[in-house]
Design a protein around this motif. Structure first.
Motif, PDB file in Angstrom:
ATOM      1  N   UNK A   4       5.846   5.456 -16.778  1.00  0.00           N
ATOM      2  CA  UNK A   4       5.439   5.557 -15.377  1.00  0.00           C
ATOM      3  C   UNK A   4       6.127   4.450 -14.588  1.00  0.00           C
ATOM      4  N   UNK A   5       6.737   4.797 -13.447  1.00  0.00           N
ATOM      5  CA  UNK A   5       7.412   3.765 -12.642  1.00  0.00           C
ATOM      6  C   UNK A   5       6.432   2.678 -12.220  1.00  0.00           C
ATOM      7  N   UNK A   6       6.928   1.457 -12.224  1.00  0.00           N
ATOM      8  CA  UNK A   6       6.038   0.288 -12.136  1.00  0.00           C
ATOM      9  C   UNK A   6       6.339  -0.577 -10.905  1.00  0.00           C
ATOM     10  N   UNK A   7       5.282  -1.038 -10.246  1.00  0.00           N
ATOM     11  CA  UNK A   7       5.430  -2.022  -9.160  1.00  0.00           C
ATOM     12  C   UNK A   7       4.688  -3.294  -9.576  1.00  0.00           C
ATOM     13  N   UNK A  60       1.141  -9.149 -11.415  1.00  0.00           N
ATOM     14  CA  UNK A  60       0.067  -8.156 -11.415  1.00  0.00           C
ATOM     15  C   UNK A  60       0.691  -6.761 -11.349  1.00  0.00           C
ATOM     16  N   UNK A  61       0.321  -5.894 -12.298  1.00  0.00           N
ATOM     17  CA  UNK A  61       0.845  -4.524 -12.283  1.00  0.00           C
ATOM     18  C   UNK A  61       0.038  -3.711 -11.274  1.00  0.00           C
ATOM     19  N   UNK A  62       0.684  -3.257 -10.208  1.00  0.00           N
ATOM     20  CA  UNK A  62      -0.031  -2.465  -9.207  1.00  0.00           C
ATOM     21  C   UNK A  62      -0.065  -0.989  -9.589  1.00  0.00           C
ATOM     22  N   UNK A  63       0.949  -0.547 -10.336  1.00  0.00           N
ATOM     23  CA  UNK A  63       0.928   0.823 -10.860  1.00  0.00           C
ATOM     24  C   UNK A  63       1.985   0.941 -11.947  1.00  0.00           C
ATOM     25  N   UNK A  64       1.793   1.925 -12.833  1.00  0.00           N
ATOM     26  CA  UNK A  64       2.781   2.265 -13.861  1.00  0.00           C
ATOM     27  C   UNK A  64       2.957   1.184 -14.906  1.00  0.00           C
ATOM     28  N   UNK A  65       4.160   1.227 -15.530  1.00  0.00           N
ATOM     29  CA  UNK A  65       4.484   0.213 -16.534  1.00  0.00           C
ATOM     30  C   UNK A  65       4.054   0.580 -17.939  1.00  0.00           C
ATOM     31  N   UNK A  66       3.565   1.848 -18.110  1.00  0.00           N
ATOM     32  CA  UNK A  66       3.174   2.246 -19.468  1.00  0.00           C
ATOM     33  C   UNK A  66       3.893   3.550 -19.848  1.00  0.00           C
ATOM     34  N   UNK A  67       4.021   3.806 -21.169  1.00  0.00           N
ATOM     35  CA  UNK A  67       4.677   5.054 -21.573  1.00  0.00           C
ATOM     36  C   UNK A  67       3.810   6.253 -21.191  1.00  0.00           C
ATOM     37  N   UNK A  68       4.454   7.360 -20.874  1.00  0.00           N
ATOM     38  CA  UNK A  68       3.668   8.567 -20.561  1.00  0.00           C
ATOM     39  C   UNK A  68       4.250   9.768 -21.288  1.00  0.00           C
ATOM     40  N   UNK A 124       0.838  -1.210   0.000  1.00  0.00           N
ATOM     41  CA  UNK A 124       0.000   0.000   0.000  1.00  0.00           C
ATOM     42  C   UNK A 124       0.874   1.261   0.000  1.00  0.00           C
ATOM     43  N   UNK A 125       1.873   1.258   0.875  1.00  0.00           N
ATOM     44  CA  UNK A 125       2.729   2.441   0.995  1.00  0.00           C
ATOM     45  C   UNK A 125       3.617   2.627  -0.239  1.00  0.00           C
ATOM     46  N   UNK A 126       4.174   1.547  -0.736  1.00  0.00           N
ATOM     47  CA  UNK A 126       5.119   1.657  -1.846  1.00  0.00           C
ATOM     48  C   UNK A 126       4.387   2.116  -3.123  1.00  0.00           C
ATOM     49  N   UNK A 127       3.166   1.621  -3.321  1.00  0.00           N
ATOM     50  CA  UNK A 127       2.401   2.008  -4.519  1.00  0.00           C
ATOM     51  C   UNK A 127       2.002   3.483  -4.418  1.00  0.00           C
ATOM     52  N   UNK A 128       1.568   3.909  -3.221  1.00  0.00           N
ATOM     53  CA  UNK A 128       1.167   5.310  -3.031  1.00  0.00           C
ATOM     54  C   UNK A 128       2.329   6.245  -3.374  1.00  0.00           C
ATOM     55  N   UNK A 129       3.501   5.912  -2.869  1.00  0.00           N
ATOM     56  CA  UNK A 129       4.671   6.775  -3.124  1.00  0.00           C
ATOM     57  C   UNK A 129       5.116   6.697  -4.582  1.00  0.00           C
ATOM     58  N   UNK A 130       5.020   5.524  -5.172  1.00  0.00           N
ATOM     59  CA  UNK A 130       5.457   5.368  -6.572  1.00  0.00           C
ATOM     60  C   UNK A 130       4.572   6.210  -7.492  1.00  0.00           C
ATOM     61  N   UNK A 131       3.270   6.173  -7.231  1.00  0.00           N
ATOM     62  CA  UNK A 131       2.338   6.946  -8.065  1.00  0.00           C
ATOM     63  C   UNK A 131       2.616   8.443  -7.965  1.00  0.00           C
TER      64      UNK A 131
END
Ligand SMILES: NC(=O)c1ccc[n+]([C@@H]2O[C@H](COP(=O)([O-])OP(=O)(O)OC[C@H]3O[C@@H](n4cnc5c(N)ncnc54)[C@H](O)[C@@H]3O)[C@@H](O)[C@H]2O)c1
Length: 442
Positions: free
Chosen positions: A322-325, A300-308, A254-261
């Motif tokens: 976008x940085x990916x978790x 499972x991609x929790x966030x990011x992983x796509x071009x922006x 939860x914390x790592x995804x919030x900060x990554x986003x």
């Protein structure tokens, strides 16, 4: 100069290697910054000969004299007492002309981490930067010149594999210090072996970061981000296999995804930016390919992983993602086994210390590692048992120049930075002194 550590790429341009020079627009991305002419056999030979001529003068200078132009480390030999008042002493002498071959991911540091100790030990260096980042080594040469380094002592040659091959095969070269991928490192070692040249290899990694349930969680989360997203994830020692003890996995994610986003991606020349563009379009595509492959294999991609495309119109055409978790990872997945060299964190659960050490070491790489725990005994036990050249305890990616850096296993050998570097840029001469008569057997 030697200790400078700028982690963000100053330029996010593709750099060609063709004749002619064009002015660069430092604001737009995806444009050519400059074009360089690759050096052929004649230019390489000229650079090595001029470095050798400068070396013959430079090697005779005392450390104090060299210290007027470059901050010289304490280079000393030993005195060894022998029976009857006789003695021996050792001298640390330079090797000759050393070649430095660099990767593109932090080009100025690589050039300075290799050349500064080489020159301080009395050698000359011919440096070849990556064709993706040919400029900063030239700036370093200008800085050396301004500081008083004699002409020819530090030469920069441009080019790719062909130029690198010419350098490694040149008979006047005493040592090759290489930073780059494992496959190229093997070729460099093979070529150097033919001339019995010394080699330092700083190669790739797939480093583990172990997060135990007794850690200080906020620090562990910050450490995991430092271990994965520094310089767009284009860092050899990044801790991209993040093993988290099962009990704290939900809170950690939860914390790592919030900060990554929340990571600001954009122009690396702005103070607020924390992530710039990847080095090139093919590299961006390669990193995105790893994310697609991970999904196919069950991650499972929790966030990011796509071009922006950042909102600033000047950044249009840059290679941003976008940085990916990634969650649901397993040890047998491609994203967990191979070096991605982009902003992609793979998270894996574990249960026991013994189990996670075995899994962490189950790789051909051995560049770095990390552990987060409040248990001081566990921290040092884990550091001892991890097969890697560096272990960070309760932090990650702290690399000051006074601390040695280098790999275990296929991540290479030899060390850069720290006082130990002297051993890799000098050779030992033993002088034996007889104070009495010769006791001859004949
Ligand atoms: N361990 C470290 O300190 C460290 C630091 C930074 C990067 N790296 C590694 O570098 C890699 C990324 O850099 P890269 O893509 O530039 O690596 P690369 O191996 O493709 O190229 C590295 C350098 O070698 C040159 N080269 C290519 N073929 C050659 C040959 N046959 N003979 C001589 N030279 C040759 C290239 O032109 C470049 O200058 C990653 O694997 C990363 O982990 C390691």
């Amino acid at each position: 100069m030697i200790g400078c550590t700028t982690w963000l790429h100053p330029y996010v341009f593709y750099l060609g290697a063709q004749p002619a020079c064009k002015p660069a627009n430092l604001v737009c991305v995806g444009r050519i910054l400059c074009q360089m002419v690759p050096c052929g056999a004649e230019e390489v030979d000229e650079a090595i000969k001029s470095a050798h001529a400068a070396y013959l003068q430079w090697r005779k200078m005392a450390g104090m004299e060299r210290a007027r132009v470059i901050c010289v480390l304490f280079i000393k030999g030993q005195h060894i007492q022998l029976p009857g008042g006789s003695f021996a002493y050792t001298r640390r002498e330079p090797l000759g002309v050393c070649v430095g071959i660099g990767a593109w991911n932090y080009p100025f540091q690589i050039a300075s981490w290799k050349s500064a100790p080489a020159l301080a030990c009395g050698n000359a260096m011919v440096f070849k930067p990556s064709p993706m980042t040919p400029v900063t080594a030239v700036i370093l040469a200008e800085i050396y010149k301004e500081a008083g380094v004699p002409d020819g002592l530090f030469c920069v040659v441009q080019g790719g594999a062909d130029t690198g091959t010419l350098l490694c095969q040149h008979p006047k070269v005493a040592k090759v210090s290489f930073t780059g991928s494992v496959p190229t490192g093997k070729k460099v070692m093979e070529m150097s072996a033919k001339g019995v040249k010394q080699v330092t290899l700083e190669l790739g990694g797939k480093s583990p970061l172990l997060i135990f349930k007794d850690c200080e969680l906020e620090n562990a989360v910050k450490g995991a981000l430092m271990a994965n997203f520094l310089t767009q994830g284009e860092v050899c020692c990044n801790g991209t296999r993040v093993y988290v003890q099962r009990e704290i996995m939900p809170q950690f994610l939860e914390k790592v995804v919030k900060r990554t986003k929340a990571i600001p991606v954009g122009d690396p020349l702005l103070d607020g930016t924390r992530m710039g563009a990847l080095i090139s379009k093919p590299h961006l595509e390669k990193v995105l390919g790893f994310v697609s492959q991970a999904k196919k294999e069950g991650a499972k991609v929790l966030c990011g992983g796509e071009p922006i495309v950042p909102s600033d119109p000047n950044l249009k055409g840059g290679y941003f993602m976008a940085p990916c978790v990634l969650d649901n990872c397993r040890d047998d997945m491609t994203c967990v086994k191979e070096e991605i060299f982009g902003p992609v964190m793979s998270v894996l659960p574990f249960d026991t210390e013994e189990e996670v050490i075995g899994r962490a070491n189950n790789t051909t790489f051995g560049l770095a590692s990390g552990v987060f725990t409040r248990d001081i005994s566990r921290a040092h036990r884990v550091a001892e048992n991890l097969e890697a050249g560096t272990c960070f305890i309760n932090n990650y990616n702290i690399s000051p120049v006074e601390v040695p850096f280098g790999g275990y296993k296929m991540s290479g050998f030899g060390r850069e930075n720290g006082q130990v570097t002297i051993e890799y840029y000098s050779q030992l001469k033993t002088v034996v002194v007889e104070m009495g008569d010769v006791d001859s057997l004949f």
